[in-house]
Design a protein around this motif. Sequence first.
Motif, PDB file in Angstrom:
ATOM      1  N   GLN A 132     -32.577  34.187  24.093  1.00  0.00           N
ATOM      2  CA  GLN A 132     -31.391  34.297  24.694  1.00  0.00           C
ATOM      3  C   GLN A 132     -31.473  33.064  25.693  1.00  0.00           C
ATOM      4  O   GLN A 132     -30.288  32.245  25.768  1.00  0.00           O
ATOM      5  CB  GLN A 132     -31.055  35.465  25.275  1.00  0.00           C
TER       6      GLN A 132
ATOM      7  N   LYS B  79     -31.447  29.646  23.865  1.00  0.00           N
ATOM      8  CA  LYS B  79     -29.816  29.517  23.327  1.00  0.00           C
ATOM      9  C   LYS B  79     -29.184  29.062  24.383  1.00  0.00           C
ATOM     10  O   LYS B  79     -28.218  28.276  24.193  1.00  0.00           O
ATOM     11  CB  LYS B  79     -29.428  30.643  22.695  1.00  0.00           C
ATOM     12  N   ALA B  80     -29.208  29.836  25.294  1.00  0.00           N
ATOM     13  CA  ALA B  80     -28.461  29.326  26.695  1.00  0.00           C
ATOM     14  C   ALA B  80     -28.512  28.008  27.265  1.00  0.00           C
ATOM     15  O   ALA B  80     -27.707  26.835  27.543  1.00  0.00           O
ATOM     16  CB  ALA B  80     -28.369  30.325  27.849  1.00  0.00           C
ATOM     17  N   LYS B  81     -29.811  27.684  27.208  1.00  0.00           N
ATOM     18  CA  LYS B  81     -30.408  26.252  27.714  1.00  0.00           C
ATOM     19  C   LYS B  81     -29.830  25.165  26.522  1.00  0.00           C
ATOM     20  O   LYS B  81     -29.401  23.995  26.962  1.00  0.00           O
ATOM     21  CB  LYS B  81     -31.798  26.145  27.869  1.00  0.00           C
TER      22      LYS B  81
ATOM     23  N   LYS C 268     -27.228  25.387  24.455  1.00  0.00           N
ATOM     24  CA  LYS C 268     -25.700  25.326  24.694  1.00  0.00           C
ATOM     25  C   LYS C 268     -25.405  24.494  25.821  1.00  0.00           C
ATOM     26  O   LYS C 268     -24.399  23.793  25.937  1.00  0.00           O
ATOM     27  CB  LYS C 268     -25.061  26.708  24.660  1.00  0.00           C
ATOM     28  N   ALA C 269     -26.291  24.673  27.008  1.00  0.00           N
ATOM     29  CA  ALA C 269     -25.626  24.054  28.197  1.00  0.00           C
ATOM     30  C   ALA C 269     -26.022  22.326  28.151  1.00  0.00           C
ATOM     31  O   ALA C 269     -25.101  21.789  28.596  1.00  0.00           O
ATOM     32  CB  ALA C 269     -26.749  24.526  29.375  1.00  0.00           C
TER      33      ALA C 269
ATOM     34  N   ASN D 294     -20.378  23.795  31.413  1.00  0.00           N
ATOM     35  CA  ASN D 294     -21.797  24.125  31.613  1.00  0.00           C
ATOM     36  C   ASN D 294     -22.165  25.357  32.649  1.00  0.00           C
ATOM     37  O   ASN D 294     -22.858  26.185  32.918  1.00  0.00           O
ATOM     38  CB  ASN D 294     -22.488  22.816  31.726  1.00  0.00           C
TER      39      ASN D 294
ATOM     40  N   SER E 281     -20.427  28.585  31.667  1.00  0.00           N
ATOM     41  CA  SER E 281     -21.186  29.247  30.599  1.00  0.00           C
ATOM     42  C   SER E 281     -22.594  29.675  31.278  1.00  0.00           C
ATOM     43  O   SER E 281     -23.035  30.792  30.780  1.00  0.00           O
ATOM     44  CB  SER E 281     -21.357  28.547  29.419  1.00  0.00           C
ATOM     45  N   ARG E 282     -22.975  28.942  32.039  1.00  0.00           N
ATOM     46  CA  ARG E 282     -24.590  29.443  32.581  1.00  0.00           C
ATOM     47  C   ARG E 282     -24.301  30.543  33.596  1.00  0.00           C
ATOM     48  O   ARG E 282     -25.170  31.559  33.353  1.00  0.00           O
ATOM     49  CB  ARG E 282     -24.875  28.141  33.533  1.00  0.00           C
TER      50      ARG E 282
ATOM     51  N   GLU F 224     -23.453  33.660  31.081  1.00  0.00           N
ATOM     52  CA  GLU F 224     -24.597  34.048  30.180  1.00  0.00           C
ATOM     53  C   GLU F 224     -25.597  34.633  31.263  1.00  0.00           C
ATOM     54  O   GLU F 224     -26.701  35.502  30.480  1.00  0.00           O
ATOM     55  CB  GLU F 224     -25.149  32.978  29.332  1.00  0.00           C
ATOM     56  N   LYS F 225     -25.939  34.496  32.475  1.00  0.00           N
ATOM     57  CA  LYS F 225     -26.838  34.899  33.278  1.00  0.00           C
ATOM     58  C   LYS F 225     -27.401  36.203  33.104  1.00  0.00           C
ATOM     59  O   LYS F 225     -28.222  36.757  33.212  1.00  0.00           O
ATOM     60  CB  LYS F 225     -26.919  34.301  34.610  1.00  0.00           C
TER      61      LYS F 225
ATOM     62  N   ILE G  45     -29.213  37.512  30.230  1.00  0.00           N
ATOM     63  CA  ILE G  45     -30.404  37.021  29.973  1.00  0.00           C
ATOM     64  C   ILE G  45     -31.461  37.475  30.886  1.00  0.00           C
ATOM     65  O   ILE G  45     -32.582  36.837  31.477  1.00  0.00           O
ATOM     66  CB  ILE G  45     -30.602  35.500  30.178  1.00  0.00           C
TER      67      ILE G  45
END
Length: 173
Positions: free
Chosen positions: A82, A85-87, A89-90, A98, A101-102, A105-106, A109
Amino acid sequence: MADVAVEFLLEKVSQVLVWYVDLIAGAENDLYQLNNELGLLKSFLQDAATKPKKENLFREIERQIRDVVYDAEDTIDTCLTQAAKAKAKAKTKSKIKNFLSRHAEKADISLPLQVRSLRADKMAPVLEKIEKYATLQIGVGSTPTVEEPSAKLNKYSTDSVMPEEWLLQFRGR
């Protein structure tokens, strides 16, 4: 079999601490503690492997160790996936997206929270059972000596399965 799983997870946690520093921010201490607890499990399994006959209690503890190790591996893998993936996407989003979403999504994760929960809910009960098992094994091999009639059951015979130093590792955690 559980000893192989513990050894594998020990290696994996060590690699995560070295190679995935950017993905585990905030979880380092929890992962180090998990690593220490896995070391205790490994010591227990190695010491118990020398025992010729395995009781049902030992087999149950061994099964629980295996379950905890598999859960820990799944937790770490899921959180790292996860986070990766988040990294990724960012990197592809604009600065505003960015930022949004960061922070959104935190919540999904939380490796530190996941590892803490794993340690408290699953690892701690297994470690307590191991400590009780070790205490029982030490008590089985203990007898007061004839020279010291007032001796309590704190003298350990040489045929005791779990040495006193090993038990102290659990009490010192």
